[in-house]
Scaffold this motif. Structure first.
Motif, PDB file in Angstrom:
ATOM      1  N   ASP A 108       0.825  -1.212   0.000  1.00  0.00           N
ATOM      2  CA  ASP A 108       0.000   0.000   0.000  1.00  0.00           C
ATOM      3  C   ASP A 108       0.857   1.260   0.000  1.00  0.00           C
ATOM      4  O   ASP A 108       0.385   2.341  -0.369  1.00  0.00           O
ATOM      5  CB  ASP A 108      -0.932   0.025   1.214  1.00  0.00           C
ATOM      6  CG  ASP A 108      -2.160  -0.849   1.018  1.00  0.00           C
ATOM      7  OD1 ASP A 108      -2.320  -1.417  -0.084  1.00  0.00           O
ATOM      8  OD2 ASP A 108      -2.962  -0.975   1.967  1.00  0.00           O
ATOM      9  N   SER A 109       2.108   1.124   0.420  1.00  0.00           N
ATOM     10  CA  SER A 109       3.001   2.289   0.436  1.00  0.00           C
ATOM     11  C   SER A 109       3.290   2.808  -0.968  1.00  0.00           C
ATOM     12  O   SER A 109       3.799   3.919  -1.139  1.00  0.00           O
ATOM     13  CB  SER A 109       4.318   1.954   1.149  1.00  0.00           C
ATOM     14  OG  SER A 109       4.919   0.807   0.580  1.00  0.00           O
ATOM     15  N   LEU A 110       2.950   2.010  -1.990  1.00  0.00           N
ATOM     16  CA  LEU A 110       3.143   2.447  -3.379  1.00  0.00           C
ATOM     17  C   LEU A 110       2.007   3.341  -3.875  1.00  0.00           C
ATOM     18  O   LEU A 110       2.124   3.963  -4.927  1.00  0.00           O
ATOM     19  CB  LEU A 110       3.242   1.224  -4.305  1.00  0.00           C
ATOM     20  CG  LEU A 110       4.421   0.276  -4.090  1.00  0.00           C
ATOM     21  CD1 LEU A 110       4.284  -0.923  -5.022  1.00  0.00           C
ATOM     22  CD2 LEU A 110       5.745   0.980  -4.341  1.00  0.00           C
ATOM     23  N   LEU A 111       0.919   3.394  -3.118  1.00  0.00           N
ATOM     24  CA  LEU A 111      -0.255   4.132  -3.572  1.00  0.00           C
ATOM     25  C   LEU A 111      -0.062   5.646  -3.452  1.00  0.00           C
ATOM     26  O   LEU A 111       0.544   6.134  -2.492  1.00  0.00           O
ATOM     27  CB  LEU A 111      -1.480   3.711  -2.756  1.00  0.00           C
ATOM     28  CG  LEU A 111      -1.917   2.249  -2.895  1.00  0.00           C
ATOM     29  CD1 LEU A 111      -3.018   1.936  -1.884  1.00  0.00           C
ATOM     30  CD2 LEU A 111      -2.398   1.969  -4.310  1.00  0.00           C
ATOM     31  N   LYS A 112      -0.595   6.365  -4.426  1.00  0.00           N
ATOM     32  CA  LYS A 112      -0.588   7.828  -4.383  1.00  0.00           C
ATOM     33  C   LYS A 112      -1.570   8.310  -3.321  1.00  0.00           C
ATOM     34  O   LYS A 112      -2.657   7.763  -3.181  1.00  0.00           O
ATOM     35  CB  LYS A 112      -0.977   8.380  -5.758  1.00  0.00           C
ATOM     36  CG  LYS A 112      -1.080   9.887  -5.824  1.00  0.00           C
ATOM     37  CD  LYS A 112      -1.390  10.347  -7.237  1.00  0.00           C
ATOM     38  CE  LYS A 112      -2.787   9.956  -7.671  1.00  0.00           C
ATOM     39  NZ  LYS A 112      -3.127  10.509  -9.005  1.00  0.00           N
ATOM     40  N   THR A 113      -1.179   9.329  -2.552  1.00  0.00           N
ATOM     41  CA  THR A 113      -2.064   9.890  -1.534  1.00  0.00           C
ATOM     42  C   THR A 113      -1.952  11.411  -1.545  1.00  0.00           C
ATOM     43  O   THR A 113      -0.990  11.973  -2.082  1.00  0.00           O
ATOM     44  CB  THR A 113      -1.706   9.389  -0.120  1.00  0.00           C
ATOM     45  OG1 THR A 113      -0.330   9.719   0.161  1.00  0.00           O
ATOM     46  CG2 THR A 113      -1.906   7.894   0.007  1.00  0.00           C
ATOM     47  N   ASN A 114      -2.933  12.084  -0.929  1.00  0.00           N
ATOM     48  CA  ASN A 114      -2.848  13.546  -0.770  1.00  0.00           C
ATOM     49  C   ASN A 114      -2.384  13.919   0.630  1.00  0.00           C
ATOM     50  O   ASN A 114      -2.510  15.062   1.047  1.00  0.00           O
ATOM     51  CB  ASN A 114      -4.190  14.210  -1.105  1.00  0.00           C
ATOM     52  CG  ASN A 114      -5.335  13.629  -0.295  1.00  0.00           C
ATOM     53  OD1 ASN A 114      -5.116  12.945   0.702  1.00  0.00           O
ATOM     54  ND2 ASN A 114      -6.554  13.895  -0.721  1.00  0.00           N
ATOM     55  N   PHE A 115      -1.868  12.921   1.359  1.00  0.00           N
ATOM     56  CA  PHE A 115      -1.302  13.148   2.684  1.00  0.00           C
ATOM     57  C   PHE A 115      -0.047  12.301   2.818  1.00  0.00           C
ATOM     58  O   PHE A 115       0.110  11.286   2.133  1.00  0.00           O
ATOM     59  CB  PHE A 115      -2.310  12.758   3.780  1.00  0.00           C
ATOM     60  CG  PHE A 115      -2.738  11.319   3.724  1.00  0.00           C
ATOM     61  CD1 PHE A 115      -2.023  10.327   4.391  1.00  0.00           C
ATOM     62  CD2 PHE A 115      -3.843  10.949   2.972  1.00  0.00           C
ATOM     63  CE1 PHE A 115      -2.399   8.999   4.321  1.00  0.00           C
ATOM     64  CE2 PHE A 115      -4.234   9.609   2.898  1.00  0.00           C
ATOM     65  CZ  PHE A 115      -3.515   8.641   3.573  1.00  0.00           C
ATOM     66  N   SER A 116       0.845  12.718   3.709  1.00  0.00           N
ATOM     67  CA  SER A 116       2.084  11.981   3.902  1.00  0.00           C
ATOM     68  C   SER A 116       1.847  10.726   4.725  1.00  0.00           C
ATOM     69  O   SER A 116       1.138  10.744   5.734  1.00  0.00           O
ATOM     70  CB  SER A 116       3.113  12.862   4.604  1.00  0.00           C
ATOM     71  OG  SER A 116       4.282  12.118   4.911  1.00  0.00           O
ATOM     72  N   LYS A 117       2.463   9.622   4.301  1.00  0.00           N
ATOM     73  CA  LYS A 117       2.366   8.358   5.033  1.00  0.00           C
ATOM     74  C   LYS A 117       3.512   8.201   6.037  1.00  0.00           C
ATOM     75  O   LYS A 117       3.565   7.219   6.761  1.00  0.00           O
ATOM     76  CB  LYS A 117       2.379   7.187   4.042  1.00  0.00           C
ATOM     77  CG  LYS A 117       1.164   7.149   3.112  1.00  0.00           C
ATOM     78  CD  LYS A 117       1.148   5.901   2.228  1.00  0.00           C
ATOM     79  CE  LYS A 117       2.150   5.991   1.095  1.00  0.00           C
ATOM     80  NZ  LYS A 117       1.829   7.012   0.076  1.00  0.00           N
ATOM     81  N   ARG A 118       4.407   9.158   6.050  1.00  0.00           N
ATOM     82  CA  ARG A 118       5.576   9.069   6.939  1.00  0.00           C
ATOM     83  C   ARG A 118       5.190   9.447   8.366  1.00  0.00           C
ATOM     84  O   ARG A 118       4.618  10.507   8.602  1.00  0.00           O
ATOM     85  CB  ARG A 118       6.686   9.999   6.444  1.00  0.00           C
ATOM     86  CG  ARG A 118       7.972   9.975   7.276  1.00  0.00           C
ATOM     87  CD  ARG A 118       8.788   8.736   7.003  1.00  0.00           C
ATOM     88  NE  ARG A 118       9.985   8.709   7.834  1.00  0.00           N
ATOM     89  CZ  ARG A 118      11.217   8.829   7.369  1.00  0.00           C
ATOM     90  NH1 ARG A 118      11.437   8.979   6.092  1.00  0.00           N
ATOM     91  NH2 ARG A 118      12.250   8.792   8.180  1.00  0.00           N
ATOM     92  N   ARG A 119       5.490   8.572   9.319  1.00  0.00           N
ATOM     93  CA  ARG A 119       5.145   8.819  10.720  1.00  0.00           C
ATOM     94  C   ARG A 119       6.367   8.800  11.635  1.00  0.00           C
ATOM     95  O   ARG A 119       6.325   9.366  12.720  1.00  0.00           O
ATOM     96  CB  ARG A 119       4.148   7.753  11.197  1.00  0.00           C
ATOM     97  CG  ARG A 119       2.813   7.794  10.450  1.00  0.00           C
ATOM     98  CD  ARG A 119       2.007   9.034  10.787  1.00  0.00           C
ATOM     99  NE  ARG A 119       0.749   9.078  10.058  1.00  0.00           N
ATOM    100  CZ  ARG A 119       0.576   9.660   8.874  1.00  0.00           C
ATOM    101  NH1 ARG A 119       1.610  10.261   8.280  1.00  0.00           N
ATOM    102  NH2 ARG A 119      -0.593   9.672   8.284  1.00  0.00           N
ATOM    103  N   GLY A 120       7.416   8.119  11.223  1.00  0.00           N
ATOM    104  CA  GLY A 120       8.573   7.998  12.092  1.00  0.00           C
ATOM    105  C   GLY A 120       9.861   8.412  11.412  1.00  0.00           C
ATOM    106  O   GLY A 120      10.029   8.229  10.209  1.00  0.00           O
ATOM    107  N   TYR A 121      10.770   8.997  12.179  1.00  0.00           N
ATOM    108  CA  TYR A 121      12.035   9.488  11.629  1.00  0.00           C
ATOM    109  C   TYR A 121      13.202   8.979  12.464  1.00  0.00           C
ATOM    110  O   TYR A 121      13.082   8.801  13.681  1.00  0.00           O
ATOM    111  CB  TYR A 121      12.055  11.020  11.615  1.00  0.00           C
ATOM    112  CG  TYR A 121      11.047  11.620  10.670  1.00  0.00           C
ATOM    113  CD1 TYR A 121      11.403  11.966   9.374  1.00  0.00           C
ATOM    114  CD2 TYR A 121       9.726  11.823  11.073  1.00  0.00           C
ATOM    115  CE1 TYR A 121      10.483  12.508   8.498  1.00  0.00           C
ATOM    116  CE2 TYR A 121       8.798  12.361  10.201  1.00  0.00           C
ATOM    117  CZ  TYR A 121       9.172  12.709   8.919  1.00  0.00           C
ATOM    118  OH  TYR A 121       8.257  13.233   8.045  1.00  0.00           O
TER     119      TYR A 121
END
Length: 222
Positions: A5-18
């Motif tokens: 699912d990380s390959l899907l285009k979104t209008n929000f960032s999927k990044r939560r951890g750094y």
């Protein structure tokens, strides 16, 4: 969330951890001597591994995360990020050479690492690959949507990570077009985790043996 699912285009960032890349870079810079990218990557890897006592995340995946995440950060600082969704020609140029570089939002300057999948192997068109690490990033496009960028890596005989392919959604059709060194044509990767050859129509299903996500990275810092 499904593995791809990380390959899907979104209008929000999927990044939560750094990881601790920003602080590590600042500390290294404060020493007033030139620190190489490799040294910065090693510092980031060591920091991640030192936090992994209780979580017991896969060491290879964690080391690759530390390496790739630091490179993304340094590339963004110096304008060396490749954002394929801002390229108007087939020539691959860094964002610092784009006419609109000054006006790019931060999320279009940075390849955000979302997850790294370990795949034991697959065969397509008679070519076999083993010991594969598929890193998935997101980056902002011209329409303020987050689109995928992926890199394929493996470990060489010296136990060093080497990249042998990369790709992104060139046609905005939900598929990632992969440029793999073993082929002289594109291979398509879908969000269902299948690889397709445009020549023969043959398909290979990628089976994820292990995965490291940005959410798991965030737990190391709590």
């Amino acid at each position: 969330m499904r593995d791809f699912d990380s390959l899907l285009k979104t209008n929000f960032s999927k990044r939560r951890g750094y990881s601790n890349v920003k602080e590590i870079y600042k500390q290294a810079k404060s020493t007033n001597h030139i620190v190489s990218l490799k040294e910065l990557q090693t510092l980031n890897i060591n920091d991640l591994v030192s936090r992994n006592v209780k979580n017991k995340l896969d060491t290879d995946l964690l080391s690759l995360w530390g390496m790739l995440d630091m490179k993304s950060y340094i590339d963004a600082i110096f304008g060396n990020t490749i954002n394929p969704y801002f390229l108007n020609t087939k020539e691959v140029i860094p964002i610092k050479d784009l006419p609109e570089y000054t006006y790019l939002p931060d999320q279009a300057r940075f390849l955000n690492l979302i997850d790294i999948k370990y795949i034991k192997g697959f065969t397509l068109e008679g070519v076999s690959f083993t010991n594969i690490f598929l890193a998935t990033y997101e980056i902002l496009d011209r329409n303020d949507e987050f689109r995928p960028y992926v890199a394929l890596l493996t470990l060489n005989d010296n136990n060093e990570f080497v990249e042998f392919g990369y790709g992104y959604d060139t046609n905005d059709n939900g598929n990632v077009e992969l440029f793999i060194s073993s082929y002289n044509y594109l291979v398509y990767l879908t969000s269902k985790g299948t690889l397709h050859s445009p020549l023969s129509g043959k398909m290979a299903k990628l089976k994820v043996a292990n995965i490291l996500s940005n959410e798991e990275i965030s737990k190391l810092y709590k």
